[in-house]
Design a protein around this motif. Structure first.
Motif, PDB file in Angstrom:
ATOM      1  N   GLY A   3      -0.654  29.768  40.614  1.00 20.07           N
ATOM      2  CA  GLY A   3      -0.350  28.677  41.495  1.00 20.07           C
ATOM      3  C   GLY A   3      -0.536  29.133  43.107  1.00 20.07           C
ATOM      4  N   GLU A   4      -0.623  30.369  43.242  1.00 24.33           N
ATOM      5  CA  GLU A   4      -0.884  30.737  44.679  1.00 24.33           C
ATOM      6  C   GLU A   4      -2.004  30.115  45.596  1.00 24.33           C
ATOM      7  OE1 GLU A   4      -1.897  34.995  46.873  1.00 24.33           O
ATOM      8  OE2 GLU A   4      -1.709  35.095  44.866  1.00 24.33           O
ATOM      9  N   THR A   5      -1.974  29.575  46.768  1.00 24.54           N
ATOM     10  CA  THR A   5      -2.891  29.111  47.288  1.00 24.54           C
ATOM     11  C   THR A   5      -3.882  30.150  47.958  1.00 24.54           C
ATOM     12  OG1 THR A   5      -1.541  27.145  48.167  1.00 24.54           O
ATOM     13  CG2 THR A   5      -3.329  27.940  49.587  1.00 24.54           C
ATOM     14  N   LEU A   6      -5.132  30.199  47.607  1.00 26.88           N
ATOM     15  CA  LEU A   6      -6.054  31.233  48.349  1.00 26.88           C
ATOM     16  C   LEU A   6      -6.806  30.922  49.425  1.00 26.88           C
ATOM     17  CD1 LEU A   6      -7.327  32.128  44.507  1.00 26.88           C
ATOM     18  CD2 LEU A   6      -5.377  33.433  45.863  1.00 26.88           C
ATOM     19  N   ALA A   7      -6.919  29.543  49.738  1.00 26.43           N
ATOM     20  CA  ALA A   7      -7.707  28.996  50.571  1.00 26.43           C
ATOM     21  C   ALA A   7      -7.585  27.468  50.592  1.00 26.43           C
ATOM     22  CB  ALA A   7      -9.098  29.508  50.723  1.00 26.43           C
ATOM     23  N   VAL A   8      -7.722  27.031  51.827  1.00 26.02           N
ATOM     24  CA  VAL A   8      -7.640  25.405  52.026  1.00 26.02           C
ATOM     25  C   VAL A   8      -8.706  25.490  53.257  1.00 26.02           C
ATOM     26  CG1 VAL A   8      -5.765  25.475  53.629  1.00 26.02           C
ATOM     27  CG2 VAL A   8      -6.437  23.644  52.601  1.00 26.02           C
ATOM     28  N   TYR A   9      -9.328  24.290  52.835  1.00 31.89           N
ATOM     29  CA  TYR A   9     -10.686  24.111  54.006  1.00 31.89           C
ATOM     30  C   TYR A   9     -10.729  22.368  54.028  1.00 31.89           C
ATOM     31  CZ  TYR A   9     -12.309  28.350  52.325  1.00 31.89           C
ATOM     32  OH  TYR A   9     -12.364  29.863  51.995  1.00 31.89           O
ATOM     33  N   SER A  10     -10.630  22.004  55.407  1.00 29.33           N
ATOM     34  CA  SER A  10     -10.678  20.501  55.860  1.00 29.33           C
ATOM     35  C   SER A  10     -12.202  20.094  55.389  1.00 29.33           C
ATOM     36  CB  SER A  10     -10.628  20.354  57.425  1.00 29.33           C
ATOM     37  OG  SER A  10      -9.336  20.537  57.798  1.00 29.33           O
ATOM     38  N   VAL A  54     -13.038  27.897  37.798  1.00 32.50           N
ATOM     39  CA  VAL A  54     -14.007  28.737  37.727  1.00 32.50           C
ATOM     40  C   VAL A  54     -13.581  30.029  37.604  1.00 32.50           C
ATOM     41  CG1 VAL A  54     -15.891  29.766  39.134  1.00 32.50           C
ATOM     42  CG2 VAL A  54     -15.180  27.333  39.593  1.00 32.50           C
ATOM     43  N   ARG A  55     -14.113  30.753  36.576  1.00 27.70           N
ATOM     44  CA  ARG A  55     -13.445  32.120  36.205  1.00 27.70           C
ATOM     45  C   ARG A  55     -14.676  33.114  37.177  1.00 27.70           C
ATOM     46  NH1 ARG A  55     -13.544  35.105  30.404  1.00 27.70           N
ATOM     47  NH2 ARG A  55     -12.238  36.669  31.020  1.00 27.70           N
ATOM     48  N   THR A  56     -14.092  34.000  38.198  1.00 25.47           N
ATOM     49  CA  THR A  56     -14.957  34.841  38.515  1.00 25.47           C
ATOM     50  C   THR A  56     -15.361  36.063  37.691  1.00 25.47           C
ATOM     51  OG1 THR A  56     -12.975  35.953  39.259  1.00 25.47           O
ATOM     52  CG2 THR A  56     -13.470  34.291  40.851  1.00 25.47           C
ATOM     53  N   GLU A  87     -22.907  37.414  41.483  1.00 26.50           N
ATOM     54  CA  GLU A  87     -22.418  37.040  42.848  1.00 26.50           C
ATOM     55  C   GLU A  87     -22.168  35.612  42.737  1.00 26.50           C
ATOM     56  OE1 GLU A  87     -21.068  36.947  46.864  1.00 26.50           O
ATOM     57  OE2 GLU A  87     -21.287  38.705  45.274  1.00 26.50           O
ATOM     58  N   GLN A  88     -20.867  35.007  42.808  1.00 26.00           N
ATOM     59  CA  GLN A  88     -20.776  33.641  42.942  1.00 26.00           C
ATOM     60  C   GLN A  88     -20.100  33.329  44.298  1.00 26.00           C
ATOM     61  OE1 GLN A  88     -17.521  34.543  39.901  1.00 26.00           O
ATOM     62  NE2 GLN A  88     -18.443  32.624  38.729  1.00 26.00           N
ATOM     63  N   ARG A  89     -20.838  32.200  44.961  1.00 24.07           N
ATOM     64  CA  ARG A  89     -20.198  31.911  46.160  1.00 24.07           C
ATOM     65  C   ARG A  89     -19.654  30.578  46.363  1.00 24.07           C
ATOM     66  NH1 ARG A  89     -20.951  36.062  49.132  1.00 24.07           N
ATOM     67  NH2 ARG A  89     -20.666  35.187  51.177  1.00 24.07           N
ATOM     68  N   LEU A  90     -18.646  30.258  47.226  1.00 25.44           N
ATOM     69  CA  LEU A  90     -18.056  28.967  47.518  1.00 25.44           C
ATOM     70  C   LEU A  90     -18.873  28.620  48.997  1.00 25.44           C
ATOM     71  CD1 LEU A  90     -16.452  26.337  47.385  1.00 25.44           C
ATOM     72  CD2 LEU A  90     -14.885  27.440  48.452  1.00 25.44           C
ATOM     73  N   VAL A  91     -19.607  27.551  49.111  1.00 27.17           N
ATOM     74  CA  VAL A  91     -20.307  27.209  50.263  1.00 27.17           C
ATOM     75  C   VAL A  91     -19.543  25.910  50.831  1.00 27.17           C
ATOM     76  CG1 VAL A  91     -22.495  26.940  51.410  1.00 27.17           C
ATOM     77  CG2 VAL A  91     -22.301  28.532  49.849  1.00 27.17           C
ATOM     78  N   GLN A 116     -15.357  36.551  44.785  1.00 26.17           N
ATOM     79  CA  GLN A 116     -14.487  37.779  44.319  1.00 26.17           C
ATOM     80  C   GLN A 116     -13.595  38.030  45.376  1.00 26.17           C
ATOM     81  OE1 GLN A 116     -17.729  37.097  43.574  1.00 26.17           O
ATOM     82  NE2 GLN A 116     -18.194  37.837  41.587  1.00 26.17           N
ATOM     83  N   THR A 117     -13.698  37.443  46.595  1.00 30.54           N
ATOM     84  CA  THR A 117     -12.787  37.685  47.597  1.00 30.54           C
ATOM     85  C   THR A 117     -11.406  36.944  47.468  1.00 30.54           C
ATOM     86  OG1 THR A 117     -13.625  35.994  49.103  1.00 30.54           O
ATOM     87  CG2 THR A 117     -14.634  38.201  49.526  1.00 30.54           C
ATOM     88  N   TYR A 118     -11.383  36.012  46.545  1.00 31.90           N
ATOM     89  CA  TYR A 118     -10.281  35.169  46.493  1.00 31.90           C
ATOM     90  C   TYR A 118      -9.409  36.003  45.292  1.00 31.90           C
ATOM     91  CZ  TYR A 118     -12.629  31.417  48.776  1.00 31.90           C
ATOM     92  OH  TYR A 118     -13.197  30.510  49.514  1.00 31.90           O
ATOM     93  N   THR A 119      -9.939  36.472  44.248  1.00 31.93           N
ATOM     94  CA  THR A 119      -9.189  37.078  43.150  1.00 31.93           C
ATOM     95  C   THR A 119      -9.966  38.285  42.641  1.00 31.93           C
ATOM     96  OG1 THR A 119      -7.933  36.344  41.355  1.00 31.93           O
ATOM     97  CG2 THR A 119      -9.864  35.337  41.445  1.00 31.93           C
ATOM     98  N   ASP A 120      -9.291  38.906  41.448  1.00 32.23           N
ATOM     99  CA  ASP A 120      -9.941  39.978  40.783  1.00 32.23           C
ATOM    100  C   ASP A 120     -11.097  39.364  39.956  1.00 32.23           C
ATOM    101  OD1 ASP A 120      -8.691  41.774  42.211  1.00 32.23           O
ATOM    102  OD2 ASP A 120      -6.670  41.852  40.475  1.00 32.23           O
ATOM    103  N   PRO A 121     -11.992  40.038  39.455  1.00 36.27           N
ATOM    104  CA  PRO A 121     -12.955  39.556  38.449  1.00 36.27           C
ATOM    105  C   PRO A 121     -12.185  39.164  37.384  1.00 36.27           C
ATOM    106  CG  PRO A 121     -13.850  41.731  39.481  1.00 36.27           C
ATOM    107  CD  PRO A 121     -12.460  41.341  39.930  1.00 36.27           C
TER     108      PRO A 121
END
Length: 167
Positions: free
Chosen positions: A39-46, A117-119, A124-128, A137-142
């Protein structure tokens, strides 16, 4: 009453008013990236209503690039379309597709509210989203799962999410 005490009381009143305003004034809608298990917040984008964001990856067996394109409608996420370099097994079918700028585009228009989404470690998977183009992969482990949702937040909630994503 001394000047220092008056100043301290005035500062306290200003702080209480500021916190009240921050806690009750809407900052708008955000896309919230969260670790599914903790439940940890990894990122938030307006994000603005009807502003697109996407998940980009390469199909694991067919090796075609894929963009899943979403918009936020109020606090629901709607998958607008799926775009891919060429048709491959496991991609949208039974829908009308068209070729646009070298991509096959399948209109989807599916409300998903939030999605997981399972990393992967194999592609390579990207959030744009807006100016952000970040590897999942920068948010969490594979092989761990992230949840992407949309919500209306106050300024105070936004600041708390931003601080939590820095830790």
């Amino acid at each position: 009453m001394s000047y220092a005490r008056v100043t301290a009381k005035l500062a306290l009143v200003v702080a209480v008013v500021a916190c009240t305003v921050l806690a009750t004034t809407s900052a708008g809608t955000v896309v919230h990236v969260e670790h599914e298990q903790s439940g940890e917040t990894l990122a938030v984008y307006s994000i603005d209503e009807d502003e697109e964001f996407s998940i980009y990856y390469v199909h694991s067996s067919e090796k075609t690039p894929i963009r899943e394109v979403y918009v936020v409608d109020d606090t629901s996420i709607v998958q607008q379309r799926e775009e891919y370099g060429y048709y491959a097994a496991g991609l949208e079918f039974g829908r009308e597709t068209q070729r646009v700028d070298g991509w096959t585009v399948a209109e989807v228009d599916r409300e998903v509210d939030e999605f997981a989404v399972r990393t992967a470690a194999t592609t390579e998977q990207r959030l744009v989203i807006g100016d952000e183009n970040r590897s999942l992969q920068t948010y969490t482990d594979p092989w761990e799962t992230i949840t992407i949702s949309a919500e209306d937040v106050t300024y105070l909630e936004y600041v708390v999410y931003k601080i939590a994503s820095l830790v």
